[in-house]
Design a protein around this motif. Structure first.
Motif, PDB file in Angstrom:
ATOM      1  N   VAL A  13       2.437  14.059  -1.238  1.00 34.96           N
ATOM      2  CA  VAL A  13       1.716  13.589  -2.425  1.00 34.96           C
ATOM      3  C   VAL A  13       1.381  14.765  -3.333  1.00 34.96           C
ATOM      4  O   VAL A  13       1.604  14.711  -4.546  1.00 34.96           O
ATOM      5  CB  VAL A  13       0.437  12.810  -2.036  1.00 34.96           C
ATOM      6  N   GLN A  27      -8.238  11.268  -4.608  1.00 27.67           N
ATOM      7  CA  GLN A  27      -7.043  10.699  -5.227  1.00 27.67           C
ATOM      8  C   GLN A  27      -5.818  10.925  -4.351  1.00 27.67           C
ATOM      9  O   GLN A  27      -4.979  10.044  -4.225  1.00 27.67           O
ATOM     10  CB  GLN A  27      -6.792  11.336  -6.590  1.00 27.67           C
ATOM     11  N   ALA A  31      -3.535   7.999  -2.828  1.00 26.17           N
ATOM     12  CA  ALA A  31      -2.097   7.942  -3.105  1.00 26.17           C
ATOM     13  C   ALA A  31      -1.281   7.997  -1.817  1.00 26.17           C
ATOM     14  O   ALA A  31      -0.167   7.491  -1.766  1.00 26.17           O
ATOM     15  CB  ALA A  31      -1.686   9.084  -4.027  1.00 26.17           C
ATOM     16  N   ARG A 110      -0.931   4.820  -6.930  1.00 26.79           N
ATOM     17  CA  ARG A 110      -2.065   4.405  -6.114  1.00 26.79           C
ATOM     18  C   ARG A 110      -1.527   3.411  -5.096  1.00 26.79           C
ATOM     19  O   ARG A 110      -1.444   2.223  -5.371  1.00 26.79           O
ATOM     20  CB  ARG A 110      -3.128   3.761  -6.972  1.00 26.79           C
TER      21      ARG A 110
END
Length: 145
Positions: A13, A27, A31, A110
């Motif tokens: 990621v 985040q 993700a 997401r």
């Protein structure tokens, strides 16, 4: 030494965060499909220290209030290196050392699914069971509210 399970997912990621953009630990966890694993993302980034790798660790920051992020490293040398790397990519910091996520934040995938709110339950008659002083179970009906 082998890395803990799941860290490779975090690294994949982070490799997708483009130059000049930042993401928060939360985040990255979201993700990666692991909401709530922000601390583990931090451990994974810290494990990269002193190793050869292609993970742009400097692009992951700690969340701050009001749509900002900041360097979370406690090591002043490491924090200075992280800031210098980000500034070289064009990321600007305010006077308090924070980055405006509206301007420099990564809007990556997401994959963590938000669950929709539950549908309101239809009124029904519920039964309440209690034990009386004799030890027998009593069942009573309550009217819907």
């Amino acid at each position: 030494m082998a890395e803990p399970a799941g860290w490779a997912l975090f690294y994949r990621v982070v490799k997708r965060i483009p130059r000049g953009r930042v993401a928060t630990y939360g985040q990255v966890a979201l993700a990666a499909g692991k909401p709530g694993a922000a601390r583990q993302v931090g451990y994974a980034m810290a494990a990269l220290r002193g190793t050869r790798h292609a993970v742009p660790w400097q692009r992951v920051l700690g969340a701050r209030p009001r749509g900002r992020a900041g360097i979370s490293l406690l090591d002043p040398m490491g924090a200075a290196v992280q800031r210098a790397l980000l500034e070289a990519e064009g990321v600007r910091f305010d006077a308090q050392g924070r980055v405006e996520l509206a301007e420099f934040g990564w809007r990556g995938p997401r994959t963590g699914r938000a669950t929709p709110p539950p549908a309101p339950a239809a009124p029904s008659r519920s039964r309440s069971r209690t034990r009386g002083s004799s030890g027998r179970t009593r069942t009573s009906r309550r009217a819907p509210r």
